[in-house]
Design a protein around this motif. Sequence first.
Motif, short mmCIF file in Angstrom:
data_model
loop_
_atom_site.label_atom_id
_atom_site.label_comp_id
_atom_site.label_asym_id
_atom_site.label_seq_id
_atom_site.Cartn_x
_atom_site.Cartn_y
_atom_site.Cartn_z
N MET A 174 0.97 -1.11 0.09
CA MET A 174 -0.01 0.05 -0.20
C MET A 174 0.72 1.41 0.06
O MET A 174 0.50 2.22 -0.58
CB MET A 174 -0.93 0.05 1.06
CG MET A 174 -2.20 -0.90 1.13
SD MET A 174 -3.19 -0.89 2.59
CE MET A 174 -4.30 -2.28 2.52
N ILE A 175 1.95 1.10 0.62
CA ILE A 175 2.55 2.49 0.86
C ILE A 175 4.18 2.32 0.40
O ILE A 175 4.66 1.15 1.15
CB ILE A 175 2.54 3.12 2.30
CG1 ILE A 175 1.35 3.29 2.67
CG2 ILE A 175 3.68 4.12 2.39
CD1 ILE A 175 1.02 3.85 4.07
N GLU A 176 4.56 3.14 -0.29
CA GLU A 176 5.95 2.60 -0.70
C GLU A 176 6.81 4.15 -0.38
O GLU A 176 6.39 5.11 -0.06
CB GLU A 176 6.34 2.75 -2.16
CG GLU A 176 5.43 1.44 -2.57
CD GLU A 176 5.15 1.19 -4.09
OE1 GLU A 176 6.03 0.33 -4.57
OE2 GLU A 176 4.35 1.83 -4.58
N SER B 178 8.41 4.54 12.62
CA SER B 178 9.32 3.41 12.72
C SER B 178 9.24 2.55 11.27
O SER B 178 10.13 1.51 11.19
CB SER B 178 9.31 2.34 13.81
OG SER B 178 7.81 1.89 13.72
N ALA B 179 8.52 3.10 10.29
CA ALA B 179 8.34 2.38 9.03
C ALA B 179 9.61 2.11 8.27
O ALA B 179 10.67 3.12 8.24
CB ALA B 179 7.07 3.07 8.16
N PRO B 180 10.03 1.12 7.39
CA PRO B 180 11.14 1.02 6.84
C PRO B 180 11.52 1.92 5.60
O PRO B 180 12.43 1.98 4.91
CB PRO B 180 11.15 -0.58 6.22
CG PRO B 180 9.52 -0.73 6.12
CD PRO B 180 8.94 0.06 7.28
N THR C 253 9.86 -4.87 5.71
CA THR C 253 8.47 -5.25 6.52
C THR C 253 8.23 -4.09 7.35
O THR C 253 8.85 -3.45 7.86
CB THR C 253 8.76 -6.20 7.47
OG1 THR C 253 10.12 -5.95 8.38
CG2 THR C 253 9.27 -7.59 6.46
N TYR C 254 6.88 -3.83 7.77
CA TYR C 254 6.26 -3.06 8.49
C TYR C 254 5.94 -3.76 9.84
O TYR C 254 5.69 -2.91 10.76
CB TYR C 254 4.99 -2.40 7.95
CG TYR C 254 4.93 -1.50 6.86
CD1 TYR C 254 4.91 -0.23 7.26
CD2 TYR C 254 5.26 -2.00 5.60
CE1 TYR C 254 5.09 0.80 6.15
CE2 TYR C 254 5.56 -0.93 4.58
CZ TYR C 254 5.41 0.38 4.98
OH TYR C 254 5.54 1.26 4.01
#
Length: 325
Positions: free
Chosen positions: A55-57, A85-87, A316-317
């Motif tokens: 969904m999110i990039e 903390s998203a990658p 990974t989230y």
Amino acid sequence: MSDIQYRELLPETRLGETADDSADQTPDPKLKTRLNKLQKRLRREMGRAIEDFNMIEEGDRVMVCLSGGKDSYTLLDILLNLQKSAPVSFELVAVNLDQKQPGFPEHILPEYLASVGVPFHIVERDTYSIVKSVVPEGKTTCGLCSRLRRGTLYGFADEIGANKIALGHHRDDILETFFLNMFYGGKLKSMPPKLVSDDGKNMVIRPLAYSREKDIAAYAGLKGFPIIPCNLCGSQENLQRQVIKEMLQGWDRSHPGRIETMFRSLQNVVPSHLADTGLFDFAGLQLGFPHGIVNGGAAGAQSGQGAIRRRVNGSTYCRSDGRDP
């Protein structure tokens, strides 16, 4: 979009900097523990949905649609939490559509959004008058209202350069829509977690796709979000959707786990065991071949016999063991 007015408010603090820690808002130890558990669960489910459907990039500008209801408040809150903390790095912009309903408390959302430190826009368009002039008195206005709202928000996403539009629909909404389409529309169709608009210009994502409505309601209550009622227009509730909702809630009470199983079925579709000739080549089946499929290729993939491959991009989230990163 000359008939639309909007107010842009950019807080002085950085994104998420002024957001209160959930633990500080609930002094009672038991409520604090309950809130923390719910937040972790919702965060884990949202992270898994984002990863499963990509969904999110990196570099995305995500427009989060905020109505003032429990779902959209929770959507924004958990997205802000994940963003830390998203990658990948992505922007969040909150947008509310003020449809000029009588009695709409215009101050609530700007005050809340400023307090959590997220850039936001208030889009003003009098769709209320349009709907009331078209829909006969006593009839539900939800269908037309939602179409006007969607068109306005899609156009505004282009204006602010948002390449993703995040909506607050959850697992219960997806299942309810599935049964509505089956019972009243004659289609096996629901709300997909990720969707490109008909004109190809907008991508809609539903990060709460794996989350339960009752968890969201409990979380919103514990967080004390300033909820704005959705019935300010005086419209009747969608009675068909309400019937489906009550049916699902009844099943959830009498048969625990059934809702989870039904949702999993939407992710495990076997076209060869349905009856859609446009989806599976029934006419081409022949004896003497596995499952009657002469050539494995595309037909074999359509048969649903193989496992669905998920996109893996190395980021990974949430951890593979289901725990928060």
